[in-house]
Structures are given as C-alpha cells and as structure tokens.
Design an enzyme around this catalytic site. Structure first.
Site, PDB file in Angstrom:
ATOM      1  N   GLU A 257      10.432  -7.990   0.808  1.00 54.89           N
ATOM      2  CA  GLU A 257       9.342  -6.890   0.793  1.00 54.89           C
ATOM      3  C   GLU A 257       8.996  -6.343   2.126  1.00 54.89           C
ATOM      4  O   GLU A 257       8.552  -7.145   3.258  1.00 54.89           O
ATOM      5  CB  GLU A 257       7.932  -7.264   0.395  1.00 54.89           C
ATOM      6  CG  GLU A 257       8.123  -8.147  -1.072  1.00 54.89           C
ATOM      7  CD  GLU A 257       6.909  -8.837  -1.278  1.00 54.89           C
ATOM      8  OE1 GLU A 257       5.753  -8.489  -1.282  1.00 54.89           O
ATOM      9  OE2 GLU A 257       7.310 -10.212  -1.613  1.00 54.89           O
TER      10      GLU A 257
ATOM     11  N   ASP B 288       1.198   0.814  -0.783  1.00 55.04           N
ATOM     12  CA  ASP B 288       0.337  -0.591  -0.748  1.00 55.04           C
ATOM     13  C   ASP B 288      -0.899  -0.193  -0.021  1.00 55.04           C
ATOM     14  O   ASP B 288      -1.059   0.852   0.583  1.00 55.04           O
ATOM     15  CB  ASP B 288       1.222  -1.436   0.052  1.00 55.04           C
ATOM     16  CG  ASP B 288       0.596  -3.110  -0.100  1.00 55.04           C
ATOM     17  OD1 ASP B 288      -0.075  -3.180  -0.875  1.00 55.04           O
ATOM     18  OD2 ASP B 288       1.160  -3.823   0.597  1.00 55.04           O
TER      19      ASP B 288
ATOM     20  N   ARG C  40      11.646  -2.199  -6.119  1.00 49.20           N
ATOM     21  CA  ARG C  40      10.003  -1.588  -6.337  1.00 49.20           C
ATOM     22  C   ARG C  40       9.694  -0.939  -5.323  1.00 49.20           C
ATOM     23  O   ARG C  40      10.018  -1.198  -3.923  1.00 49.20           O
ATOM     24  CB  ARG C  40       9.055  -2.773  -6.441  1.00 49.20           C
ATOM     25  CG  ARG C  40       7.777  -2.194  -7.008  1.00 49.20           C
ATOM     26  CD  ARG C  40       6.851  -3.663  -6.989  1.00 49.20           C
ATOM     27  NE  ARG C  40       5.601  -3.046  -7.303  1.00 49.20           N
ATOM     28  CZ  ARG C  40       4.505  -3.644  -6.845  1.00 49.20           C
ATOM     29  NH1 ARG C  40       4.545  -5.171  -6.341  1.00 49.20           N
ATOM     30  NH2 ARG C  40       3.156  -3.321  -6.980  1.00 49.20           N
TER      31      ARG C  40
END
Length: 467
Positions: free
Chosen positions: A4, A52, A48
């Site tokens: 990520e 954020d 994905r």
C-alpha cells in the site's frame, strides 16, 4: 503479498497561488468519483485505488505471488496516480489553464506529517505472533540500512529532538514509537496486529508491516520485499539464526536511522549488544543457507528461488559495501545512498544540509512526473538500476495478476463494466447489488478460478444485456 503506497500532493496555479492538498486530491479523484460514484474503488487490474485521510491518494496493489509481479504493480500504481494528476492540471477545478500538481512518493512533508508504504505478507495461522515479533523486530529495525529512502532531517515539527539538519537513512523511522500494536496512526508501530487476514482466518493471517519507506529505486523495493520474504520463510521453517531476539524498547530504530555506517549499537535480549550491520549480516548469511535447501514453491504459489537468490546477491553486495565504507557500487540500487551522492556534489560547493536547494532536491527525487523526476533522470543516465520494463508496467495496468484471486476480481469488474451491472467488491468477495443482492466469497488468495463467480457472471449477463 501486496504493498500500500500513500502519496503526498501539492500544487500551484499559474500566478503562483498554492493549491491546498485537499483541493488537489479532490480534483484528482473527481473523474474517479464521477465514473464509479466513489473515490474508493477497485481498479480493473485487481488493485485498490482510493483517497485516504489527510488528502493522500493511495494505491494498494492486487495480491501478488512474486517479487517481479509486485514490482510491476507498484509501478503501475505510480503511473495511474500521476495520470490522475495530469488530468487534474487541465481540469475546470483550476480554470483549465496553468495548474501544476506535484505527486511525491515519499513519507514525510515539510510540516511533520508522515504517510506510509505498508507491506502485507501472508503467513500461516500456526505462527505464534509473539515469537515472530521477537525474531522479526531486530531485522525490521535494521532493514532501513539496505533499503531506506533517506531524507534530510531538519529541526522542527518533523524532528523536534535535533538542533541542526542531519541526514537520516529512513523517512519513517522517526515516526515509529511502538513495536507491535493494533494502531496505525496515533502511535505508529513497526508491526500492526489488527487481525484482518483478508483470507480464510483458520489458515492464514495478514502480517501488516508499516515501518518501511516508499522506495523509488527498483532495487531498493525488491531488496525490501525480498529480504523480508526470506526472513519470514526462515521464521516459519524454524531456520532463523540464534540470538537475535528482541522484546523490549524499539526506540533504537531512531539511532540506527542516524548512522550511515551501520555500526550503531543495537541492544538485544539477554544483555547482548551488537550492531545494525551485524544483525543484517546474520540474517543474510542465514538466508544463503536457507536458499540452498528451500523447497521450490508450486508454480504460481510463491516467488521462485531464482528470484530470491538474485535478491540475496544484492543483499550481500549492499552489506559488503557498508562494511568497507565504499558505497559507490550500490548508489544505483539503494535510495538513501543515491541521495547522499546527489547531495555530496552540493556540499562540496559549500552548501549545508539545511540549504533550501537540497530540500528541493530531496523532494524532487520522489516526484512521479516524467521530465521532472530526479529518479527518472538518473535512471535514463544509467545511474539507477531499473528492472521493470514498460511492457510489464502496462500489462499490470491492463490486467490483474494471473496467479491470485485478483484474476477473478478483475474479470468480475470488467464484465460488470461491460454490462453496466451494479456491483461492489472487496479483497474477499464480489457482489451483484441488484435486482437482488448476490455475493460470492473468495477466502483463498491463491484461487484463480471460481465456479460460483462464473455462475454469478452468467446471472449478470441474463439480467443486464451487454450495452
């Protein structure tokens, strides 16, 4: 495994007016929200993409089974995020003329905010987390030596404990204060223990590592992921070297970050004191022995031994250079070393680490935009190694990994888009929302086919004729 990456953003209008990160992020994700009705989506390649907290675009790669695969999907995310920035620069949000947006793949901004690059590894549920942590922590505390991104630490909000600027080999180290915790933001740990396996919880757990830096150099990324895979394999196979346990304070991670020689002391259990370099050497030597007997994984079930042997050779080379003090041979592989070489040219002209020119160069190293990116310029000149081809990156943008359940997720998403069917997906399931909700769970991350999903796709085709 998967990675990520959170990105920092900023911008300016043609007249010099600064655009806030919030406004930049909203403009970047406006076309995503218009197309999908959300700024939190799964991309057709199985990854994905979302906005954020703190106005940070984030890319979480699809599940990958090899280091080559993961490197391509990380690079794909960089291109997709920069593509959103390019579109936003010409959008009506900023009048359509003259906005410039910077997307930085780094981990700390000028006012002390830190954002991460979180690593996810699939480990067996039978691994005792307390034992794993005791063995794993000394490796992670010292891993920054071989793959840290490096930055200039300046007195202020980000580094309140220093009086003058200094170089640190990791951007994240000073923002980590706990060893193991379920938190990710307030008191950042090295290992996050929130139990979200995103898989069959009776068989696996997801090891969530949040201490690493965002890497620009391809070799640094590969070394970070590959060395960690080897260490986890050795722990699972009870092949870890002896005497490297740590269960106490991890604040010495900050000391390691300030020492470019690798000889900062590290205090282990049983009153053992060693050095960061010695810990990395012990793990590297053990990895060499492990690779001689490592069972080859079934095809599609893990990184081939040949790829890991290449990582081990690089790991050994980096440690040899650190030991000798001659870092020139690894300036094309290790981000923090590449940066020191850049800075040295300015320091030789009489500048100091506190000079604004070096601050700009520090940030420019992490700029994603071709033509502005210092990393790209160094790569084009042959000064930074790159092992991911343009074709591999484009393939990762176009299609999911064929060796994990991301292949099912991607096929489901592409079919839904073609049919105009209302669907939702997450890491473990795919769902048709109407005419009546139908969901299929995907608990095996290695599954590449699903009869239940095939039936659901046929059901979708009957209710939503192709548009």
């Amino acid at each position: 495994m998967g990675l990520e990456t959170e990105y920092g953003v900023t911008g300016r209008l043609a007249d010099g007016t600064v655009i806030s990160p919030d406004d930049v992020a909203r403009a970047m994700f406006r076309p995503v929200a218009e197309q999908y009705g959300s700024s939190n989506i799964f991309h057709p390649d199985g990854s994905r993409l979302y906005l954020d907290v703190g106005a940070h675009p984030e890319w979480a790669t699809a599940e990958c089974t090899t280091i080559d695969q993961l490197a391509a999907f990380v690079a794909a995310g960089d291109r997709i995020i920069d593509g959103l920035a390019v579109k936003a620069e010409g959008s009506l949000d900023f009048g359509g003329d003259g906005a410039t947006i910077w997307v930085l793949k780094n981990n700390v901004d000028s006012v002390g905010n830190s954002y991460g690059a979180h690593e996810n590894y699939l480990v067996g549920r039978d691994v005792v987390i307390k034992r794993l942590g005791a063995l794993f922590l000394p490796f992670l505390i010292t891993r920054q030596l071989i793959c840290g991104a490096g930055t200039i630490a300046r007195p202020g909000a980000a580094y309140p404990d220093i009086d003058e600027s200094c170089f640190v080999i990791s951007q994240r180290a000073d923002h980590v204060w706990e060893a193991v915790s379920s938190a990710t933001t307030r008191s950042r740990p090295i290992i996050n223990t929130r139990d979200e396996p995103h898989a069959d919880s009776s068989r696996w757990r997801r090891l969530h590592v949040i201490v690493g830096d965002s890497n620009m150099a391809d070799d640094s990324l590969r070394l970070k992921i590959g060395s960690t895979l080897l260490v986890l394999e050795m722990i699972e196979a009870h092949a870890a070297p002896d005497g490297l346990e740590l269960t106490g304070s991890i604040e010495q991670i900050h000391t390691v970050a300030r020492d470019t020689t690798g000889r900062a002391p590290v205090h282990l259990d049983h009153s053992v004191t060693t050095t960061a370099l010695a810990i990395q050497r012990a793990w590297c030597d053990a990895a060499g022995r492990w690779l001689d007997k490592r069972p080859e994984p079934d095809e599609g079930k893990g990184t081939p031994t040949a790829q890991l042997k290449a990582i081990h050779r690089l790991w050994t080379t980096v440690l040899d250079c650190l030991d000798s003090g001659d870092l020139t041979p690894i300036a094309g592989s290790v981000d923090w070393v590449a940066k020191t070489k850049l800075f040295d040219a300015y320091l030789d002209r009489g500048l100091t680490l506190g000079d604004a020119k070096l601050a700009r160069l520090d940030y420019a190293y992490h700029d994603l935009r071709p033509g502005r990116s210092v990393l790209q310029a160094l790569t084009d000149r042959g000064r930074i190694n790159s092992r991911v081809s343009d074709s591999a990156i484009q393939a990762a943008i176009d299609a999911p990994p064929p060796t994990t359940r991301a292949a099912i997720r991607g096929r489901f998403l592409r079919t839904a888009d073609r049919l105009g069917a209302p669907v939702t997906v997450d890491w473990m399931r795919v769902k048709l929302s109407r005419p009546e909700p139908v969901a299929v769970e995907l608990p095996d991350p290695f599954a590449t086919e699903s009869a239940a999903v095939d039936e659901l796709l046929e059901h979708m085709a009957r209710h939503f004729p192709a548009q």
